[in-house]
Design a protein around this motif. Structure first.
Motif, short mmCIF file in Angstrom:
data_model
loop_
_atom_site.label_atom_id
_atom_site.label_comp_id
_atom_site.label_asym_id
_atom_site.label_seq_id
_atom_site.Cartn_x
_atom_site.Cartn_y
_atom_site.Cartn_z
N MET A 122 0.78 -1.14 0.11
CA MET A 122 0.04 -0.01 -0.03
C MET A 122 0.67 1.17 -0.03
O MET A 122 0.36 2.32 -0.53
CB MET A 122 -0.78 -0.09 1.29
CG MET A 122 -2.36 -0.59 1.20
SD MET A 122 -3.27 0.11 2.54
CE MET A 122 -2.25 -0.52 3.93
N ALA A 123 2.00 1.10 0.45
CA ALA A 123 3.01 2.43 0.58
C ALA A 123 3.13 3.02 -0.58
O ALA A 123 3.32 4.30 -0.76
CB ALA A 123 4.24 2.02 1.52
N TYR A 124 3.25 2.35 -1.58
CA TYR A 124 3.69 2.78 -2.98
C TYR A 124 2.27 3.21 -3.67
O TYR A 124 2.17 3.65 -5.00
CB TYR A 124 4.16 1.84 -3.89
CG TYR A 124 5.30 1.43 -3.04
CD1 TYR A 124 6.00 -0.01 -3.12
CD2 TYR A 124 6.42 2.10 -2.42
CE1 TYR A 124 6.82 -0.37 -2.62
CE2 TYR A 124 7.34 1.67 -1.82
CZ TYR A 124 7.69 0.42 -1.87
OH TYR A 124 8.85 -0.09 -1.26
N GLY A 125 0.84 3.29 -3.25
CA GLY A 125 -0.12 3.67 -3.68
C GLY A 125 -0.93 2.59 -4.65
O GLY A 125 -0.51 1.53 -4.62
N PRO A 126 -1.84 2.92 -5.21
CA PRO A 126 -2.74 2.04 -5.97
C PRO A 126 -1.94 1.52 -7.09
O PRO A 126 -0.99 2.16 -7.70
CB PRO A 126 -4.06 2.69 -6.47
CG PRO A 126 -3.59 4.02 -6.02
CD PRO A 126 -2.50 4.43 -5.41
N CYS A 127 -2.18 0.20 -7.43
CA CYS A 127 -1.54 -0.70 -8.43
C CYS A 127 -2.23 -0.65 -9.80
O CYS A 127 -1.66 -0.98 -10.76
CB CYS A 127 -0.78 -1.83 -7.95
SG CYS A 127 -2.20 -3.09 -7.65
N LEU A 128 -3.61 -0.49 -9.74
CA LEU A 128 -4.50 -0.94 -10.88
C LEU A 128 -4.22 0.53 -12.08
O LEU A 128 -3.98 1.43 -11.67
CB LEU A 128 -5.88 -0.64 -10.53
CG LEU A 128 -6.41 -2.32 -9.86
CD1 LEU A 128 -7.77 -1.90 -9.60
CD2 LEU A 128 -6.16 -3.25 -10.61
N GLY A 129 -3.97 -0.13 -13.22
CA GLY A 129 -3.98 0.81 -14.30
C GLY A 129 -2.71 1.74 -14.51
O GLY A 129 -2.68 2.62 -15.19
N MET A 130 -1.77 0.86 -13.77
CA MET A 130 -0.48 1.52 -13.86
C MET A 130 0.57 0.44 -14.63
O MET A 130 0.69 -0.74 -13.70
CB MET A 130 -0.04 2.24 -12.65
CG MET A 130 0.16 3.80 -12.67
SD MET A 130 0.72 4.13 -11.00
CE MET A 130 2.12 5.19 -11.56
N SER A 131 1.58 0.95 -15.23
CA SER A 131 2.43 -0.33 -15.50
C SER A 131 3.56 -0.44 -14.17
O SER A 131 3.61 0.72 -13.62
CB SER A 131 3.34 -0.18 -16.64
OG SER A 131 4.22 1.12 -16.40
N ARG A 144 7.13 6.28 -9.91
CA ARG A 144 6.34 7.15 -9.13
C ARG A 144 7.08 7.00 -7.55
O ARG A 144 6.95 8.26 -7.02
CB ARG A 144 4.95 6.86 -9.50
CG ARG A 144 4.16 7.83 -8.57
CD ARG A 144 2.75 7.69 -8.57
NE ARG A 144 2.46 6.35 -7.83
CZ ARG A 144 0.84 5.85 -7.93
NH1 ARG A 144 0.05 6.43 -8.51
NH2 ARG A 144 0.76 4.78 -7.33
N ARG A 175 10.27 8.69 -7.29
CA ARG A 175 10.09 10.20 -7.44
C ARG A 175 9.41 10.99 -6.18
O ARG A 175 9.86 11.79 -5.81
CB ARG A 175 9.08 10.68 -8.81
CG ARG A 175 9.73 11.99 -9.25
CD ARG A 175 9.05 12.24 -10.61
NE ARG A 175 8.70 11.01 -11.62
CZ ARG A 175 7.30 10.42 -11.97
NH1 ARG A 175 6.49 11.23 -11.60
NH2 ARG A 175 7.57 9.43 -12.69
N VAL A 206 5.34 -3.07 -19.28
CA VAL A 206 4.17 -2.16 -19.85
C VAL A 206 2.94 -2.77 -19.34
O VAL A 206 2.32 -1.86 -19.02
CB VAL A 206 4.34 -2.56 -21.50
CG1 VAL A 206 2.86 -1.80 -22.11
CG2 VAL A 206 5.55 -2.01 -22.04
#
Lengths: 130, 442
Positions: free
Chosen positions: A74-83, A90, A93, A115
């Motif tokens: 969870m710490a890296y945010g949502p995973c859906l819709g992103m390679s 991200r 960054r 991808v």
């Protein structure tokens, strides 16, 4: 999934009682302190070790597990819709310190890992082992 | 004949200023849509704001521990940081169409969706908690604002708020070379060329004034101090009544493009004399969701020949002689007016600056592009001038920050309704209005 092309089956090989998200245990067997578990401070590799020994013969499955752990964190945010690579970049960054070896892993993998991204169907499989 | 000199010996030169566009963050160029949902932009927003708030919290209440929503313990005072969600009873919901109790849905549309039963919820990645207490007023806050809350969890599972910390105004950079002479920027908005309520003569009068075709030498001398013109949205009104689902007849097609042609004629006249920035608004032929992309340059075949003509994004940020000017065409403030309460438009503007977010209601109730890795509406550096277009009336105020920041807030009225434009002096950030009237009261 009836519409899955045949090469996808080999890519996402599912094995019960080995994959999936398990609660972090106190044992720190692996020297690969690459993956952070859900919300936990203990850096360890739980899924691979849970049944005894890491299966390095199954190279692909091994790395796929690592990647799924990365997706679920969870710490890296949502995973859906992103390679995965975009999500890793991200995280980098935003200063979230994603595991450094991961970038190499992602780029060395098949293009799909870079991808492609975790889909909702994959999430279903991961969470409910169906 | 002596009183009227047609060929003056001296040529009045318009003053110049250095212009720097800061719109890169609002331009959508490298983004690709991969089916992502809005959770990504909320995550980026929460992360950026939380990092900032964590640094502010150490000075605010250094002895209170910080924890996540899931880590709350009953009765223990702590600070939590998260995104606010306002549960609104009257907010239109797509599921209302499917509700069985059709009679409960009111037929009259609300201008403001507030209700006394609205309550706030704080959310972070680990969970959400309902907020109680009287410190945090649901009428002030909206969904999407990131704040730090000091309080404790009650037995009922709510979080009783004792104190709230907003990010406050961003740090402001002093303009290096403060101009010692008067230089003016003209802000126009809501020209609505082509609409039945707009008076083309009024806009022509404005154009003539800015280009120095009106008045005597003294008047022209004043006008020569205008260094920039900003058109903040809603410059055209396309006759949408012509679109009825059938193929358009050729004469209707030309009627559809008439407003833009009319605008282009006038813009060419302005661009020939002074740098002009045009921003899209809610009625303009640009994309719907924020950040609106610049109006296509081919809409303005006459003006695009001039390098003084710039088509800009909405929101628009630029620097003139070091003075940082940021503004929108009004959608962000109009949306806040629907979902919260405030004295006037300036109060909403002040709140967005203190929340460090131009449009906190995106993407909840205001359309927004689903960014994955950033939130372009976060205000990183406090502007010196903050303007909002297409408002009902003119208003202006100086906002002072806790670290000496000074912001001139400007609420630009609709030109088609009021005939007013706003003129800002870059030297001292003072504002006044210019009114144009074509009615002759007998």
């Amino acid at each position: 999934m009836a519409t899955t092309p045949s090469n996808m089956k080999g890519f996402y090989r599912l094995k019960k009682n080995r994959s999936g998200i398990t609660k972090p245990t106190s044992s720190k067997k692996s020297s690969l302190h690459l993956v952070r578990s859900l919300g936990s401070d203990i850096t360890q590799l739980t899924a691979l070790i849970s049944h005894g020994s890491p299966d390095l013969k199954d190279y692909h499955d091994n790395h796929e597990e690592l990647m799924r752990q990365f997706d679920m964190n969870m710490a890296y945010g949502p995973c859906l819709g992103m390679s995965r690579l975009a999500r890793w970049e991200r995280a980098q960054r935003l200063g979230l310190n994603p595991p450094i070896g991961f970038e190499g892993l992602l780029k060395a993998e098949k293009p799909l890992a870079v991808v492609g991204c975790t889909t909702a169907a994959d999430l279903n499989q991961m969470l409910f082992l169906t | 004949m002596a009183g009227m000199e047609i060929d003056t010996v001296e040529n009045l030169q318009r003053k110049q200023s250095t212009y720097q566009s800061l719109d890169e963050t609002f331009v959508i160029q490298n983004e690709t849509y991969r089916g992502q949902q809005y959770s990504q932009i909320y995550f980026a927003r929460l992360h950026m704001m939380r990092t900032l708030l964590y640094s502010l919290v150490t000075h605010w209440k250094p002895h209170v521990p910080v924890c996540t929503v899931l880590g709350l313990e009953e009765g223990k005072e702590c600070i939590i940081v998260g995104t606010l969600y306002k549960h609104m009873k009257l907010k239109p919901c797509i599921l209302d169409e499917y509700s069985k109790e059709r009679s409960a849905v009111p037929l009259v549309k609300h201008h403001n969706f507030m209700h006394p039963d609205d309550h706030l919820v704080l959310e972070d990645e680990s969970g959400r908690v309902k907020l109680g207490g009287t410190v945090l007023s649901p009428s002030v806050y909206v969904t999407g604002v990131v704040v730090a809350l000091h309080g404790k969890e009650t037995g009922a599972g709510d979080f009783m708020v004792l104190d709230v910390l907003e990010a406050g105004l961003a740090p402001q950079i002093e303009p290096q070379l403060k101009s010692r002479e008067d230089k003016y920027v003209v802000f126009i908005s809501g020209v609505s060329a082509g609409s039945s309520s707009s008076n083309p003569l009024q806009f022509q009068l404005l154009v003539d004034h800015i280009t120095g075709h009106l008045g005597d030498e003294k008047e022209q001398g004043i006008v020569a101090e205008i260094v920039h013109v900003v058109i903040a949205g809603n410059s055209v009104e396309i006759p949408l009544g012509l679109l009825n689902g059938q193929n358009l007849a050729s004469k209707d097609q030309s009627r559809l493009s008439e407003p833009v042609q009319e605008l282009d004629i006038l813009l060419t006249q302005i661009a020939a004399g002074v740098p002009v920035d045009i921003m899209p608004g809610s009625n303009d032929p640009a994309n719907f969701s924020l950040p609106q992309q610049p109006l296509n340059r081919w809409l303005f075949p006459g003006s695009r020949a001039y390098n003084t003509f710039r088509s800009c994004t909405n929101p628009h940020c630029f620097e003139l002689d070091g003075v940082r000017i940021l503004g929108t065409s009004g959608q962000n403030i109009d949306d806040l007016k629907k979902y919260s309460e405030g004295r006037d438009g300036l109060e909403f503007m002040e709140r967005t600056l203190k929340w460090r977010h131009l449009a906190p209601t995106t993407p909840n109730t205001l359309g927004c592009y689903p960014f994955t890795d950033r939130d372009p509406f976060l205000i990183e550096s406090c502007p010196h001038v903050y303007f909002v277009g297409n408002q009902d009336k003119y208003g202006t105020r100086i906002l002072k920050g806790s670290e000496g920041q000074l912001v001139r807030l400007i609420s630009i009225p609709k030109f088609c309704d009021t005939g007013m434009v706003v003129v800002l002096n870059l030297r001292n950030l003072e504002c006044h209005t210019l009114s144009f009237e074509t009615q002759f009261s007998s």
